[in-house]
Design a protein around this motif. Sequence first.
Motif, PDB file in Angstrom:
ATOM      1  N   GLU A 158       1.860  -9.861 -12.373  1.00 60.99           N
ATOM      2  CA  GLU A 158       1.854  -8.734 -11.441  1.00 60.99           C
ATOM      3  C   GLU A 158       2.636  -9.065 -10.169  1.00 60.99           C
ATOM      4  OE1 GLU A 158      -2.132  -7.450 -10.648  1.00 60.99           O
ATOM      5  OE2 GLU A 158      -2.391  -6.554 -12.634  1.00 60.99           O
ATOM      6  N   VAL A 159       2.570 -10.318  -9.715  1.00 67.14           N
ATOM      7  CA  VAL A 159       3.358 -10.734  -8.558  1.00 67.14           C
ATOM      8  C   VAL A 159       4.849 -10.599  -8.881  1.00 67.14           C
ATOM      9  CG1 VAL A 159       3.930 -12.660  -7.016  1.00 67.14           C
ATOM     10  CG2 VAL A 159       1.561 -12.319  -7.763  1.00 67.14           C
ATOM     11  N   MET A 160       5.236 -11.037 -10.080  1.00 64.07           N
ATOM     12  CA  MET A 160       6.627 -10.927 -10.509  1.00 64.07           C
ATOM     13  C   MET A 160       7.077  -9.469 -10.565  1.00 64.07           C
ATOM     14  SD  MET A 160       6.753 -13.697 -13.603  1.00 64.07           S
ATOM     15  CE  MET A 160       6.854 -15.459 -13.290  1.00 64.07           C
ATOM     16  N   GLU A 161       6.212  -8.611 -11.065  1.00 59.39           N
ATOM     17  CA  GLU A 161       6.568  -7.191 -11.174  1.00 59.39           C
ATOM     18  C   GLU A 161       6.777  -6.568  -9.802  1.00 59.39           C
ATOM     19  OE1 GLU A 161       4.509  -6.003 -15.450  1.00 59.39           O
ATOM     20  OE2 GLU A 161       3.279  -5.945 -13.639  1.00 59.39           O
ATOM     21  N   LYS A 162       5.978  -7.015  -8.828  1.00 60.44           N
ATOM     22  CA  LYS A 162       6.153  -6.498  -7.471  1.00 60.44           C
ATOM     23  C   LYS A 162       7.466  -6.959  -6.850  1.00 60.44           C
ATOM     24  CE  LYS A 162       1.207  -6.029  -6.589  1.00 60.44           C
ATOM     25  NZ  LYS A 162      -0.007  -6.662  -6.002  1.00 60.44           N
ATOM     26  N   MET A 163       8.035  -8.034  -7.388  1.00 59.62           N
ATOM     27  CA  MET A 163       9.342  -8.510  -6.932  1.00 59.62           C
ATOM     28  C   MET A 163      10.483  -7.741  -7.583  1.00 59.62           C
ATOM     29  SD  MET A 163       8.624 -12.621  -7.056  1.00 59.62           S
ATOM     30  CE  MET A 163      10.335 -13.046  -6.704  1.00 59.62           C
ATOM     31  N   GLY A 164      10.158  -6.837  -8.495  1.00 56.07           N
ATOM     32  CA  GLY A 164      11.177  -6.022  -9.142  1.00 56.07           C
ATOM     33  C   GLY A 164      11.472  -6.397 -10.568  1.00 56.07           C
ATOM     34  N   MET A 165      10.665  -7.261 -11.165  1.00 57.64           N
ATOM     35  CA  MET A 165      10.906  -7.678 -12.534  1.00 57.64           C
ATOM     36  C   MET A 165      10.242  -6.718 -13.510  1.00 57.64           C
ATOM     37  SD  MET A 165      10.231 -11.449 -14.153  1.00 57.64           S
ATOM     38  CE  MET A 165      11.099 -12.199 -12.781  1.00 57.64           C
ATOM     39  N   ASP A 166      11.036  -6.155 -14.407  1.00 60.84           N
ATOM     40  CA  ASP A 166      10.534  -5.252 -15.444  1.00 60.84           C
ATOM     41  C   ASP A 166      10.311  -6.078 -16.705  1.00 60.84           C
ATOM     42  OD1 ASP A 166       9.884  -3.145 -17.083  1.00 60.84           O
ATOM     43  OD2 ASP A 166      11.956  -2.482 -17.369  1.00 60.84           O
ATOM     44  N   ILE A 167       9.060  -6.453 -16.933  1.00 54.83           N
ATOM     45  CA  ILE A 167       8.755  -7.399 -18.006  1.00 54.83           C
ATOM     46  C   ILE A 167       8.441  -6.645 -19.298  1.00 54.83           C
ATOM     47  CG2 ILE A 167       7.123  -9.171 -18.766  1.00 54.83           C
ATOM     48  CD1 ILE A 167       6.853  -9.878 -15.732  1.00 54.83           C
ATOM     49  N   HIS A 168       9.247  -6.868 -20.310  1.00 57.46           N
ATOM     50  CA  HIS A 168       9.049  -6.171 -21.583  1.00 57.46           C
ATOM     51  C   HIS A 168       9.086  -7.103 -22.790  1.00 57.46           C
ATOM     52  CE1 HIS A 168      13.403  -6.097 -20.593  1.00 57.46           C
ATOM     53  NE2 HIS A 168      13.541  -6.380 -21.868  1.00 57.46           N
ATOM     54  N   LYS A 169       9.458  -8.367 -22.563  1.00 57.16           N
ATOM     55  CA  LYS A 169       9.581  -9.285 -23.691  1.00 57.16           C
ATOM     56  C   LYS A 169       9.202 -10.689 -23.251  1.00 57.16           C
ATOM     57  CE  LYS A 169      13.226  -8.520 -26.165  1.00 57.16           C
ATOM     58  NZ  LYS A 169      14.651  -8.542 -26.612  1.00 57.16           N
ATOM     59  N   ILE A 170       8.333 -11.339 -24.018  1.00 53.64           N
ATOM     60  CA  ILE A 170       7.930 -12.707 -23.739  1.00 53.64           C
ATOM     61  C   ILE A 170       8.349 -13.587 -24.916  1.00 53.64           C
ATOM     62  CG2 ILE A 170       5.978 -14.284 -23.397  1.00 53.64           C
ATOM     63  CD1 ILE A 170       4.473 -11.968 -22.068  1.00 53.64           C
ATOM     64  N   HIS A 171       9.113 -14.639 -24.614  1.00 57.90           N
ATOM     65  CA  HIS A 171       9.520 -15.603 -25.634  1.00 57.90           C
ATOM     66  C   HIS A 171       8.693 -16.870 -25.445  1.00 57.90           C
ATOM     67  CE1 HIS A 171      13.715 -13.773 -26.486  1.00 57.90           C
ATOM     68  NE2 HIS A 171      13.059 -12.939 -25.713  1.00 57.90           N
ATOM     69  N   ALA A 172       8.221 -17.430 -26.532  1.00 51.88           N
ATOM     70  CA  ALA A 172       7.424 -18.655 -26.446  1.00 51.88           C
ATOM     71  C   ALA A 172       7.601 -19.477 -27.716  1.00 51.88           C
ATOM     72  CB  ALA A 172       5.942 -18.331 -26.240  1.00 51.88           C
ATOM     73  N   GLY A 173       7.438 -20.778 -27.578  1.00 55.41           N
ATOM     74  CA  GLY A 173       7.377 -21.631 -28.753  1.00 55.41           C
ATOM     75  C   GLY A 173       6.004 -21.494 -29.399  1.00 55.41           C
ATOM     76  N   LYS A 174       5.963 -21.575 -30.708  1.00 56.94           N
ATOM     77  CA  LYS A 174       4.684 -21.455 -31.406  1.00 56.94           C
ATOM     78  C   LYS A 174       3.978 -22.807 -31.333  1.00 56.94           C
ATOM     79  CE  LYS A 174       2.419 -19.628 -35.532  1.00 56.94           C
ATOM     80  NZ  LYS A 174       2.571 -19.139 -36.907  1.00 56.94           N
ATOM     81  N   ALA A 175       3.268 -23.008 -30.224  1.00 51.80           N
ATOM     82  CA  ALA A 175       2.603 -24.285 -29.975  1.00 51.80           C
ATOM     83  C   ALA A 175       1.472 -24.074 -28.983  1.00 51.80           C
ATOM     84  CB  ALA A 175       3.607 -25.303 -29.420  1.00 51.80           C
ATOM     85  N   ASN A 176       0.564 -25.043 -28.922  1.00 52.06           N
ATOM     86  CA  ASN A 176      -0.522 -25.035 -27.945  1.00 52.06           C
ATOM     87  C   ASN A 176      -1.307 -23.719 -27.983  1.00 52.06           C
ATOM     88  OD1 ASN A 176       0.215 -27.681 -26.970  1.00 52.06           O
ATOM     89  ND2 ASN A 176       1.980 -26.707 -26.005  1.00 52.06           N
ATOM     90  N   MET A 177      -1.523 -23.067 -26.844  1.00 50.44           N
ATOM     91  CA  MET A 177      -2.338 -21.862 -26.829  1.00 50.44           C
ATOM     92  C   MET A 177      -1.716 -20.720 -27.626  1.00 50.44           C
ATOM     93  SD  MET A 177      -5.106 -22.563 -25.140  1.00 50.44           S
ATOM     94  CE  MET A 177      -5.760 -20.916 -24.953  1.00 50.44           C
ATOM     95  N   PHE A 178      -0.404 -20.742 -27.783  1.00 51.34           N
ATOM     96  CA  PHE A 178       0.248 -19.667 -28.541  1.00 51.34           C
ATOM     97  C   PHE A 178      -0.015 -19.778 -30.047  1.00 51.34           C
ATOM     98  CE2 PHE A 178       2.574 -19.045 -24.601  1.00 51.34           C
ATOM     99  CZ  PHE A 178       2.632 -17.661 -24.544  1.00 51.34           C
TER     100      PHE A 178
END
Length: 498
Positions: free
Chosen positions: A396-416
């Motif tokens: 939410e802090v990032m979004e207030k800076m103007g970031m339009d978040i629509h895609k998250i990339h992650a490695g399939k590891a740990n919590m993911f």
Amino acid sequence: MNNKYLLGLDVGSSSVKASLVNVETGAIAATAFYPEHEAPIMAKKAGWAEQDPEMWWTNAKLSLKDCMNQTGAKGEDIIAIGISYQMHGLVCVDKNQNVLRPSIIWCDSRAVPYGDKAFKEIGNQVCLEHLLNSPSNFTASKLAWVKENEPDLFDKIDKIMLPGDYIAMKLSGEVKTTISGLSEGMMWDFKEKKPAKFLLDYFGFNEDILADIVPTFAIQGQVTSKAAEETGLKEGTPISYRAGDQPNNAVSLNVFNPGEIASTAGTSGVVYGVLGDVNYDSKSRVNTFAHANYTEDLNRLGVLLCINGTGILNAWIHRNVAPDLSYAAMNDVASEAPIGCDGVKIIPFGNGAERVLENKNVGCSIRGINFNKHNRSHIIRAAQEGIVFSFCYGIEVMEKMGMDIHKIHAGKANMFLSPLFRNTLASVSGATINLYETDGSVGAAKGAGMGAGIYKDHDEAFSSLKKLAVIEPDESNRDAYLNAYAEWKEELNKVITK
């Protein structure tokens, strides 16, 4: 015909990892890391953390030799080199490129008072507008500590550099750095688009102490005859990419454009998003650096959110609540509880002060337990939800800076690896999660291919990136997820304002 390879080196604080990537197929041909057990960190005083740069070089050579043995590759088969490295470290060398003292690495906190004083005396607004951050505990402030506490040594310094710059120097004999590197050390002025002279002047540093700037993706130097003899590489092999570990993690996940996010969730958790306009958080709850593809003509900023208590909380739950279960079984048990855990909430900040909470140390708390209806499934799920909610709080802090978040990339590891974690994150954030098989050393290798002109762009470089899964937001249950998040935030606000 022999296979041709790209070499990626990932210089971490626990080990140095090397990977050879086949140029034609993009496949990982070999991977190795040294030491096999965690590398030592020297701490002469509480809050200090130092490492010998020569140890990184030794481990890089051992890792490379292992990869070459695995593949049978000869020096001439490796055609470009990329380097990823632990961010914010300080390496000092004299005019003969001799290291003058152990590196003060990222987790050393001795420079905090120097950065805080500079932030106050220069002015918060000036620092934020030009550096996008407080000088805080970053590389420039660490050098200020050296200047005050080791003046005789400081006078011998010819150049300062970051850990990845040091490895590149050992390979090429040249001291170079990047804009991205200067920005992570608080030495790049985003407003003037040049080194931050006002901060250097404040600390009493001559600008000559900085390494010359090279592009992140470019021929930055060539392997010398001495380095070739030490490593088995061919003399003249280009070093064509370097980046800090978080920008490089984003590169390894093909995250280059505004609105894209690279995330990791190991012991701690990171959300690293790309912003297309120069901006900052006025409360410094997230840090903003030049992304790997930032240039003076193209604004690409990496906004970094770090959550300290991520996998470490899940591991604590495993040890103390479900020691009889595997992590996979824990995920199954957690799914027995409903979204929102029937009111059980975990505030997951039990691993020190959190920057996203303005450096408050609120601890971890389990809230809302009813002995007559709750069991460990509620607690296990509440831990995973609490971690996700802390991510979303920072997003939410990032979004207030103007970031339009629509895609998250992650490695399939740990919590993911947890379906519950992934589904909750997608459903609360509203973003699609793409899971990939990759790591930092592989990203550095492909970055080298881009910098050497072997690949025309990042899409070609990462065309072989293996997508393992796609997780879309659960629209049918999204209201339940959002309600659970809203209730969690209410509890967090009670803790913060206590």
